[in-house]
Motif scaffolding. Sequence first.
Motif, mmCIF file in Angstrom:
data_model
loop_
_atom_site.group_PDB
_atom_site.id
_atom_site.type_symbol
_atom_site.label_atom_id
_atom_site.label_comp_id
_atom_site.label_asym_id
_atom_site.label_seq_id
_atom_site.Cartn_x
_atom_site.Cartn_y
_atom_site.Cartn_z
ATOM 1 N N ARG A 79 -10.018 2.774 -14.049
ATOM 2 C CA ARG A 79 -9.059 2.325 -13.175
ATOM 3 C C ARG A 79 -7.431 2.738 -14.039
ATOM 4 O O ARG A 79 -7.423 2.922 -15.102
ATOM 5 N N TRP A 80 -6.407 2.950 -13.282
ATOM 6 C CA TRP A 80 -5.296 3.673 -13.470
ATOM 7 C C TRP A 80 -4.415 2.498 -13.426
ATOM 8 O O TRP A 80 -4.265 1.770 -12.746
ATOM 9 N N LYS A 81 -3.438 2.629 -14.534
ATOM 10 C CA LYS A 81 -2.371 1.362 -14.666
ATOM 11 C C LYS A 81 -0.872 2.178 -14.565
ATOM 12 O O LYS A 81 -0.796 2.938 -15.446
ATOM 13 N N LEU A 106 1.297 -2.121 -11.843
ATOM 14 C CA LEU A 106 0.274 -2.222 -10.882
ATOM 15 C C LEU A 106 -1.015 -1.651 -11.362
ATOM 16 O O LEU A 106 -1.028 -0.584 -12.254
ATOM 17 N N THR A 162 -4.718 0.027 -10.134
ATOM 18 C CA THR A 162 -5.692 0.485 -8.955
ATOM 19 C C THR A 162 -6.915 -0.001 -9.013
ATOM 20 O O THR A 162 -7.496 -0.599 -9.914
ATOM 21 N N GLY A 163 -7.837 0.390 -7.926
ATOM 22 C CA GLY A 163 -9.030 0.006 -7.856
ATOM 23 C C GLY A 163 -9.822 0.963 -8.861
ATOM 24 O O GLY A 163 -9.341 1.808 -9.503
ATOM 25 N N TRP A 193 2.070 6.751 -6.626
ATOM 26 C CA TRP A 193 0.786 7.710 -6.794
ATOM 27 C C TRP A 193 1.252 9.032 -6.881
ATOM 28 O O TRP A 193 1.004 9.974 -7.683
ATOM 29 N N TYR A 250 -12.400 3.938 -10.000
ATOM 30 C CA TYR A 250 -12.679 5.158 -9.455
ATOM 31 C C TYR A 250 -14.091 5.655 -10.412
ATOM 32 O O TYR A 250 -14.179 5.374 -11.687
ATOM 33 N N LEU A 274 0.778 -1.159 0.177
ATOM 34 C CA LEU A 274 -0.098 0.107 -0.145
ATOM 35 C C LEU A 274 0.893 1.241 0.012
ATOM 36 O O LEU A 274 0.447 2.271 -0.625
ATOM 37 N N ILE A 323 2.183 1.427 -3.664
ATOM 38 C CA ILE A 323 1.416 2.271 -4.540
ATOM 39 C C ILE A 323 0.992 3.775 -4.143
ATOM 40 O O ILE A 323 1.067 4.714 -5.099
#
Length: 208
Positions: free
Chosen positions: A159-161, A165, A167-168, A38, A170, A31, A34
Amino acid sequence: MSKDCGNHGGGKEAAVRRICGAVIAFIIIVLITIFLVWVILRPTKPRFILQDATVFAFNLSQPNLLTTNFQITFASRNPNSKIGIYYDRLHVYATYRNQQITLRTAIPPTYQGHKEDNVWSPFVYGTAVPIAPYNSVALGDEQGHGLVQLMIRADGRVRWKVGTLITGKYHIHVRCPALINLGNKASGVIVGDNAVKYTLVTKCSVNV
């Protein structure tokens, strides 16, 4: 014998605690990683532009029923150089004074790479859609003056790549003002029987 069994039980509990601690530490590390990625990359929202709208039907009848048929073209750009965007769900529809006047049209799920552009041209339509009486009056007045102010909306999930990775999901909300001169077909291009294509090139607001 009893003493030995007690020691064995304590050893198992300690092992379980160590495993749980290791799992929790791993999750925390992931976490934090990430979060740092971010923050460092600072993802920017995609940009949307409403390019044009082709009007096939726009009829207001009594009692307060609206029939519409549009084909709209809008473009999306991913401004990020190191982040990709997954559009898992995107539904496009039109509203008038915050009242939905067409059905929702689904855009196929797609992935948008770094600095890439996507262009979609969905149809949005509604047949004999009941609208509020006060909106019917306002819409009739606008039609009488020729200019009708609609809002083309797109709602969905992204979702963002970042590297490997992902993400969840949005929520994404896109709002594109569309001022259409229905009273003057010469302001557009006639593309078929009673169909007129209006160039708009309107910048849209985007909230994620």
